[in-house]
Design an enzyme around this catalytic site. Sequence first.
Site: not given
Ligand code: AMP
Ligand code: MG
Length: 495
Positions: A128, A187, A256-257
């Site tokens: 979202d 990253r 990616d982190n």
């Molecule tokens: P993260 O787990 O925060 O490192 O995110 C991993 C991936 O999921 C990244 O590409 C984020 O942009 C995407 N992502 C995480 N949460 C959302 C969200 N609520 N809506 C859209 N993309 C998300």
């Molecule tokens: Mg991330």
Amino acid sequence: MQTASDAFGFAFDNSYARDLEGFYVPWQGANAPAPQVLRLNTALARELGLNPDALQTTEGAKALTGAQAPQGATPLAMAYAGHQFGGFSPQLGDGRALLLGEVIDHEGQRRDIHLKGSGRTPFSRGGDGKAVLGPVLREYLMGEAMHALHIPTTRALAACTTGEAVLRDARLAQGAVLARVAASHLRVGTFQFFAARGEIDELRRLMDYTIARHHPDLADTPNRALHLLRRTLARQSELIAQWMGVGFVHGVMNTDNMALSGETIDYGPCAFMDQYDPATVFSSIDRNGRYAYANQPGIARWNLARLAETLLPFLSEDDDAAIHAATAEIDAFTERYEADWLAVMRAKLGLTTAEEGDFALAHGLLKAMEGQGADFTNSFRSLADVALGDTSALRAQFTNPEDAMDWQEGWLARLARDPVVPEARATAMNCVNPLYIPRNHLVEAALGAANSGDMAPFDQLLSVLATPFTQRAGMEAFARPAPESFTNFRTFCGT
Ligand code: AMP
Ligand code: MG
């Protein structure tokens, strides 16, 4: 090419937008029904040349939530890929984030201003695009705590609420946006994005951009790809050694982190360990313990091997030679990490000299703590007192204090060969062994209260964590381990 600053003080100079066309999608943040700045990091704002008063208005909230881009901003969603829990996703990207732009801080350092929770983008997939208050405040708190612990990290500039209700786990939560500041958002996954598509020219541009931004001295070095790899390995090695030294578990060390800058990035299900246990895992989604405390150095090495793969085309024209060079660098990581870890541990143990047996001595303490209920933070903190002759606080950490005494004897004998007066040693140790860390039960209580509109516990915790090495009267509760009910604490990914 800096733009003139507006009322907020943003003097943007957006090199990523300018130099890396094709690496992102220009994008606007979602409209927020009633944006409000909940907390602004005024000290950091000033460091960036920003005007805190102007930012704390409704107009400021619009800028900090992405609802209305400030003058000179070129908001964009970055493309990146990543290995998530070992599986490769060729396209992740900023699914709920925007790079607002870059500013040059008071020390001349280029810093990204990045918004998390600013709405859907072309990379959102099923998401979202939103963030909610709890996780936003959690990242604020954890990042600031890490900064105060002198560990490289992205930092929180502001937490804003959007006035929108967002559905999370079948419940409505308050929509929020975190404005964060980073040395860059390059990253390992950014490199993987182009490598997976076989786009060598783009990869070369990315490599040159990364070198210009983080290692400008390498620009004209022959074999700059190799040096970039080596430097990145060095930064990550130092970073992970520092995490290990404070009992930090990142929880989601996907590629990616992992940032090329060497900063801790993307605080999701991260947490600090209370009782020492190398197998500690907090994240509810990390069912196999891939990202457990003790696995972090190995995972870092694995992630860096993925980075090395993307750089192969630049390491040598000969494929075998390129693989050979990359492998040698990755193989060297283990030894490098052990040296960095030992440096962290020597400081924690109050050692100013080096002896062969120090590695075993440091491991010996951890081994002794295991299974004894010993609190990681408080055990190390108690060592300064032991160095001054008071063993009670260390003994109190152990279910069977005799186990601690055996180790202590060896350590005191080692201290006797280290030429520092006890008082100076104790002072130095208390500057590296924190008294206050963001303990899970305190973080949960602060976020729970914030969700009900009471920011006082958050503010108090943030204030205590700002000086983690300095004992403060009346703050004893912040140094106490979690109650029994937190023994199997789990964190949730916090999207
Ligand atoms: P993260 O787990 O925060 O490192 O995110 C991993 C991936 O999921 C990244 O590409 C984020 O942009 C995407 N992502 C995480 N949460 C959302 C969200 N609520 N809506 C859209 N993309 C998300
Ligand atoms: Mg991330």
